[in-house]
Motif scaffolding. Structure first.
Motif, PDB file in Angstrom:
ATOM      1  N   LYS A  21       0.820  -1.219   0.000  1.00 16.83           N
ATOM      2  CA  LYS A  21       0.000   0.000   0.000  1.00 16.83           C
ATOM      3  C   LYS A  21       0.851   1.265   0.000  1.00 16.83           C
ATOM      4  CE  LYS A  21      -4.026  -1.839   2.429  1.00 16.83           C
ATOM      5  NZ  LYS A  21      -4.789  -1.770   3.689  1.00 16.83           N
ATOM      6  N   LEU A  22       2.009   1.207   0.635  1.00 17.68           N
ATOM      7  CA  LEU A  22       2.857   2.386   0.757  1.00 17.68           C
ATOM      8  C   LEU A  22       3.612   2.705  -0.534  1.00 17.68           C
ATOM      9  CD1 LEU A  22       3.935   4.656   2.525  1.00 17.68           C
ATOM     10  CD2 LEU A  22       5.599   3.050   3.474  1.00 17.68           C
ATOM     11  N   LYS A  23       3.912   1.701  -1.326  1.00 22.46           N
ATOM     12  CA  LYS A  23       4.723   1.894  -2.544  1.00 22.46           C
ATOM     13  C   LYS A  23       4.210   2.997  -3.463  1.00 22.46           C
ATOM     14  CE  LYS A  23       4.549  -2.173  -4.077  1.00 22.46           C
ATOM     15  NZ  LYS A  23       4.621  -3.460  -4.778  1.00 22.46           N
ATOM     16  N   PRO A  24       2.925   3.006  -3.853  1.00 22.85           N
ATOM     17  CA  PRO A  24       2.485   4.054  -4.779  1.00 22.85           C
ATOM     18  C   PRO A  24       2.547   5.456  -4.171  1.00 22.85           C
ATOM     19  CG  PRO A  24       0.626   2.662  -4.147  1.00 22.85           C
ATOM     20  CD  PRO A  24       1.866   2.033  -3.581  1.00 22.85           C
ATOM     21  N   ASN A  25       2.295   5.567  -2.870  1.00 21.75           N
ATOM     22  CA  ASN A  25       2.401   6.877  -2.214  1.00 21.75           C
ATOM     23  C   ASN A  25       3.807   7.430  -2.352  1.00 21.75           C
ATOM     24  OD1 ASN A  25      -0.191   6.257  -1.376  1.00 21.75           O
ATOM     25  ND2 ASN A  25       0.252   6.343   0.802  1.00 21.75           N
ATOM     26  N   LEU A  26       4.783   6.578  -2.118  1.00 20.44           N
ATOM     27  CA  LEU A  26       6.177   7.007  -2.206  1.00 20.44           C
ATOM     28  C   LEU A  26       6.525   7.409  -3.635  1.00 20.44           C
ATOM     29  CD1 LEU A  26       7.774   4.280   0.092  1.00 20.44           C
ATOM     30  CD2 LEU A  26       7.261   6.664   0.686  1.00 20.44           C
ATOM     31  N   GLY A  27       6.049   6.653  -4.594  1.00 20.52           N
ATOM     32  CA  GLY A  27       6.309   6.976  -5.996  1.00 20.52           C
ATOM     33  C   GLY A  27       5.678   8.285  -6.413  1.00 20.52           C
ATOM     34  N   PHE A  28       4.473   8.533  -5.968  1.00 21.95           N
ATOM     35  CA  PHE A  28       3.748   9.754  -6.299  1.00 21.95           C
ATOM     36  C   PHE A  28       4.497  10.997  -5.803  1.00 21.95           C
ATOM     37  CE2 PHE A  28      -0.179  12.473  -5.715  1.00 21.95           C
ATOM     38  CZ  PHE A  28      -0.489  12.567  -7.060  1.00 21.95           C
ATOM     39  N   PHE A  29       5.217  10.834  -4.708  1.00 20.33           N
ATOM     40  CA  PHE A  29       5.971  11.942  -4.127  1.00 20.33           C
ATOM     41  C   PHE A  29       7.456  11.888  -4.499  1.00 20.33           C
ATOM     42  CE2 PHE A  29       2.072  12.500  -2.011  1.00 20.33           C
ATOM     43  CZ  PHE A  29       2.029  13.817  -1.598  1.00 20.33           C
ATOM     44  N   GLY A  30       7.772  11.127  -5.528  1.00 22.42           N
ATOM     45  CA  GLY A  30       9.132  11.101  -6.047  1.00 22.42           C
ATOM     46  C   GLY A  30      10.147  10.515  -5.090  1.00 22.42           C
ATOM     47  N   MET A  31       9.687   9.662  -4.193  1.00 19.12           N
ATOM     48  CA  MET A  31      10.583   9.021  -3.233  1.00 19.12           C
ATOM     49  C   MET A  31      10.978   7.650  -3.796  1.00 19.12           C
ATOM     50  SD  MET A  31       8.785  10.141   0.341  1.00 19.12           S
ATOM     51  CE  MET A  31      10.249   9.696   1.289  1.00 19.12           C
ATOM     52  N   LEU A  32      11.701   7.686  -4.907  1.00 21.51           N
ATOM     53  CA  LEU A  32      11.961   6.476  -5.671  1.00 21.51           C
ATOM     54  C   LEU A  32      12.875   5.484  -4.961  1.00 21.51           C
ATOM     55  CD1 LEU A  32      12.194   8.067  -9.225  1.00 21.51           C
ATOM     56  CD2 LEU A  32      10.184   7.215  -7.974  1.00 21.51           C
ATOM     57  N   THR A  33      13.846   5.977  -4.217  1.00 19.53           N
ATOM     58  CA  THR A  33      14.723   5.078  -3.467  1.00 19.53           C
ATOM     59  C   THR A  33      13.931   4.374  -2.374  1.00 19.53           C
ATOM     60  OG1 THR A  33      16.646   6.458  -3.931  1.00 19.53           O
ATOM     61  CG2 THR A  33      16.837   4.915  -2.086  1.00 19.53           C
ATOM     62  N   ALA A  34      13.133   5.141  -1.644  1.00 15.48           N
ATOM     63  CA  ALA A  34      12.294   4.552  -0.588  1.00 15.48           C
ATOM     64  C   ALA A  34      11.279   3.580  -1.197  1.00 15.48           C
ATOM     65  CB  ALA A  34      11.591   5.645   0.200  1.00 15.48           C
ATOM     66  N   GLN A  35      10.726   3.936  -2.342  1.00  9.85           N
ATOM     67  CA  GLN A  35       9.773   3.066  -3.017  1.00  9.85           C
ATOM     68  C   GLN A  35      10.440   1.737  -3.408  1.00  9.85           C
ATOM     69  OE1 GLN A  35       8.467   4.217  -6.966  1.00  9.85           O
ATOM     70  NE2 GLN A  35       6.384   3.504  -6.512  1.00  9.85           N
ATOM     71  N   ALA A  36      11.640   1.809  -3.957  1.00  8.05           N
ATOM     72  CA  ALA A  36      12.364   0.591  -4.342  1.00  8.05           C
ATOM     73  C   ALA A  36      12.654  -0.280  -3.120  1.00  8.05           C
ATOM     74  CB  ALA A  36      13.662   0.952  -5.061  1.00  8.05           C
ATOM     75  N   MET A  37      12.955   0.358  -2.013  1.00 14.44           N
ATOM     76  CA  MET A  37      13.219  -0.411  -0.791  1.00 14.44           C
ATOM     77  C   MET A  37      11.935  -1.058  -0.269  1.00 14.44           C
ATOM     78  SD  MET A  37      16.111   1.864   1.049  1.00 14.44           S
ATOM     79  CE  MET A  37      16.757   0.543   2.052  1.00 14.44           C
ATOM     80  N   MET A  38      10.790  -0.399  -0.460  1.00  9.08           N
ATOM     81  CA  MET A  38       9.511  -1.009  -0.079  1.00  9.08           C
ATOM     82  C   MET A  38       9.227  -2.223  -0.955  1.00  9.08           C
ATOM     83  SD  MET A  38       7.673  -0.236   2.453  1.00  9.08           S
ATOM     84  CE  MET A  38       8.642   0.654   3.646  1.00  9.08           C
ATOM     85  N   VAL A  39       9.594  -2.143  -2.219  1.00  9.49           N
ATOM     86  CA  VAL A  39       9.453  -3.304  -3.113  1.00  9.49           C
ATOM     87  C   VAL A  39      10.294  -4.459  -2.552  1.00  9.49           C
ATOM     88  CG1 VAL A  39       9.990  -4.217  -5.415  1.00  9.49           C
ATOM     89  CG2 VAL A  39       8.924  -1.958  -5.181  1.00  9.49           C
TER      90      VAL A  39
END
Length: 125
Positions: free
Chosen positions: A63-81
């Motif tokens: 659930k958190l992944k798209p939120n991070l992506g929407f806010f350009g938090m790509l490193t954090a998003q990749a780590m959530m993956v």
């Protein structure tokens, strides 16, 4: 007052600003939603880690992944993956915790900056 920076090493609001198309109201509402949902999801992940509940952990990370992506938090998003994959493949909780704390370290200062940006946009600065 100078306009606050809308990006740093942890986040980039370019996509959000493009979608907002000049609407401070949309920007403020989006930031408000992120400021509520992200800490809730991070708390759910933390609790799931403490309880070693892989199902809740995977769902919350997902659930958190798209939120991070929407806010350009790509490193954090990749780590959530990575967290989601490790959770689903019986990865080590120590490794998952390590990644969680890295993401948390990126999110905390971003939340603080987003509050300032939101307040600035609400004030029409």
């Amino acid at each position: 007052m100078a306009q606050l920076e809308t990006s740093d090493q942890n986040f980039d609001l370019s996509l959000l600003l493009e979608i907002a198309d000049g609407s401070d109201e949309f920007l403020v509402e989006s930031i408000d939603m992120f400021l509520v949902q992200t800490p809730e999801l991070m708390t759910a992940i933390y609790t799931a880690l403490q309880e070693q509940d892989r199902e809740v952990l995977a769902k919350s990370a997902h659930k958190l992944k798209p939120n991070l992506g929407f806010f350009g938090m790509l490193t954090a998003q990749a780590m959530m993956v990575e967290i989601e994959i490790l959770t689903k493949t019986d990865g080590s909780f120590d490794e998952i915790k390590s990644k969680y704390y890295q993401v948390a370290g990126m999110i905390k200062p971003t939340l603080d900056k987003l509050k300032l940006i939101r307040d600035e946009r609400q004030a029409g600065v």
